[in-house]
Design an enzyme around this catalytic site. Structure first.
Site, PDB file in Angstrom:
ATOM      1  N   GLU A   5     102.986  -0.011  19.381  1.00  0.00           N
ATOM      2  CA  GLU A   5     102.530   1.368  18.560  1.00  0.00           C
ATOM      3  C   GLU A   5     103.433   1.700  17.859  1.00  0.00           C
ATOM      4  OE1 GLU A   5      99.358   4.289  20.332  1.00  0.00           O
ATOM      5  OE2 GLU A   5      98.272   2.316  21.317  1.00  0.00           O
ATOM      6  N   GLU A  28      96.282   3.023  28.343  1.00  0.00           N
ATOM      7  CA  GLU A  28      96.545   4.189  29.452  1.00  0.00           C
ATOM      8  C   GLU A  28      95.969   4.324  30.755  1.00  0.00           C
ATOM      9  OE1 GLU A  28      96.438   7.205  26.442  1.00  0.00           O
ATOM     10  OE2 GLU A  28      98.170   6.358  25.067  1.00  0.00           O
TER      11      GLU A  28
HETATM   12  C1  XIL Z   1      96.424   7.909  18.176  1.00  0.00           C
HETATM   13  C2  XIL Z   1      95.811   8.472  16.266  1.00  0.00           C
HETATM   14  O1  XIL Z   1      97.045   7.444  15.831  1.00  0.00           O
HETATM   15  C3  XIL Z   1      95.519   9.442  15.832  1.00  0.00           C
HETATM   16  O2  XIL Z   1      95.434   9.460  14.483  1.00  0.00           O
HETATM   17  C4  XIL Z   1      94.143  10.576  16.897  1.00  0.00           C
HETATM   18  O3  XIL Z   1      93.484  11.326  16.471  1.00  0.00           O
HETATM   19  C5  XIL Z   1      94.785  10.369  18.312  1.00  0.00           C
HETATM   20  O4  XIL Z   1      94.678   8.517  19.270  1.00  0.00           O
HETATM   21  N1  XIL Z   1      98.027   6.092  21.945  1.00  0.00           N
HETATM   22  C6  XIL Z   1      96.855   4.744  21.730  1.00  0.00           C
HETATM   23  C7  XIL Z   1      96.960   5.769  20.412  1.00  0.00           C
HETATM   24  O5  XIL Z   1      96.104   4.259  22.739  1.00  0.00           O
HETATM   25  O6  XIL Z   1      95.067   5.144  20.225  1.00  0.00           O
HETATM   26  C8  XIL Z   1      96.766   7.077  19.609  1.00  0.00           C
HETATM   27  O7  XIL Z   1      96.470   7.096  18.296  1.00  0.00           O
HETATM   28  C9  XIL Z   1      98.263   7.133  19.677  1.00  0.00           C
HETATM   29  C10 XIL Z   1      98.246   6.651  21.109  1.00  0.00           C
END
Ligand code: XIL
Length: 372
Positions: A262, A157
């Site tokens: 994701e 990001e």
């Molecule tokens: C999220 C997790 O799923 C949660 O448990 C945590 O509280 C916040 O982060 N982008 C990413 C991930 O790269 O690491 C994030 O994961 C979701 C958005």
């Protein structure tokens, strides 16, 4: 010997219709990893309870369905490197062992990210300290898991929505060269690991432009980058299939592989038309924002199944460009989308329900394989 063989042949000939059916499609053989074995890895993000083998149902499902894992939180800076001189490796070690024991592709998530960063990092203001911290962080972690972690989200990001670089603490202190530095350090620490740039909204044209520039900049400097990870926190309608396809093609044209890293599809209303997945954002809950607290209506269940069907159809079409498709969680109950961007909602974004049963979306994806 001959007799044994004859008995074997006779036993096959004597198969009842049922037995033949069993051989062709036994229920326990149906699985995502098997269905897409020729296309890409199918992964899931796993939390600390699962890594510690405390959630046996989730573990069972993981072993049956998936051949790749991502650590949902346990390799993030605040967890793995909470103070300048102290690392916490217990859960990450168990994560790497789980991958090895089950022959799964293991992602390291993530080395450099502005969120879930240890507090001490947010106060760094001089170049020398930032360089030391960054070098120590990346080298220590990547070397420790050399040969165990197959791919790293090296930088996560780094982009704003307009494609410019985000003003993270790394950017403020080191300027844009922090990205090249991070990739270089990772490559020096494990030359075999695949190195990825990972972000959300990478299907949106302006941000996609930024990601393309980022990859090209690294390539022009001769720095190793193997892939782009499109997070895939998507909705029932957005992004369009056309934009997803354009993005897969745009990244692949750069000579890097694409991963969907994701994946989850929210079925809930979006507060104030928020786009993306900036984890720092949070909104108040209210009934109209949580329309399905008990059960997902059939009509929405079917919409979700159709959406998953359509995007997987696209993934299969471009499977030569895609290394891995990873879901952000195992089942609806443990998805982060129950608490983001509004706490305490009931969301239904994955393929398995709260009881670990496959949903219509699961069948719709698997049907693609028999369709082809
Ligand atoms: C999220 C997790 O799923 C949660 O448990 C945590 O509280 C916040 O982060 N982008 C990413 C991930 O790269 O690491 C994030 O994961 C979701 C958005």
């Amino acid at each position: 010997m001959v007799v044994t063989f004859l008995v074997f042949l006779l036993s096959l000939g004597g198969c009842t219709e049922n037995k033949t059916d069993d051989i062709k499609k036994p229920e326990q053989a149906r699985s995502l990893k098997r269905a897409f074995a020729d296309d890409f890895y199918v992964g899931a993000a796993i939390n600390a309870r699962l890594i510690s083998e405390e959630d046996s149902l989730a573990l069972q499902l993981l072993r049956k369905e998936f051949n790749s894992i991502s650590p949902e939180n346990d390799m993030k800076w605040e967890n793995i490197h909470p103070a300048p001189d102290s690392f916490y490796f217990d859960i990450a070690d168990r994560y790497a062992a789980l991958a090895e024991d089950n022959n799964m592709f293991a992602l390291g998530h993530t080395l450099v990210w502005h969120s879930q960063l240890a507090d001490y990092m947010n106060t760094v203001s001089d170049t020398a300290t930032m360089n030391v911290y960054l070098e120590n962080h990346i080298s220590t972690i990547v070397q420790r898991y050399k040969g165990k972690i197959d791919a790293w989200d090296v930088v996560n990001e780094a982009l704003n929505e307009d494609g410019t670089l985000r003003e993270s603490v790394f950017f403020k202190v080191l300027g844009e060269k922090y990205i090249a530095k991070a990739f270089k350090l990772a490559a020096q620490s494990d030359s075999d690991a695949k190195l990825l740039y990972n972000d959300y909204n990478l299907c949106v044209p302006e941000k996609r432009g930024g990601a393309v520039r980022l990859v090209k900049t690294l390539q022009n400097e001769g720095i190793k980058i193997d892939g782009v990870g499109m997070q895939g926190h998507w909705g029932l309608k957005e992004p369009s299939l056309a934009e997803i396809e354009n993005s897969i093609l745009a990244y692949s044209d750069l000579g890097v592989k694409v991963s969907i890293t994701e994946l989850d599809i929210t079925v809930l209303p979006n507060p104030w038309d928020l786009e993306g997945a900036e984890v720092g954002q949070n909104f108040e809950n209210e009934d109209r924002m949580n329309p399905y607290p008990d059960v997902l209506p059939d009509s929405v269940q079917l919409q979700l199944a159709q959406r998953y069907h359509d995007i997987f159809q696209l993934f299969v079409k471009h499977s030569d460009k895609i290394d891995r498709v990873t879901f952000w969680g195992i089942n609806d109950g443990n998805s982060w989308l129950n608490n983001w961007p509004i706490r305490g909602r009931t969301n239904y974004p994955l393929l398995f329900d709260r009881k670990f049963h496959p949903k219509e979306a699961y069948d719709s994806i698997l049907s693609l394989i028999s369709e082809n």
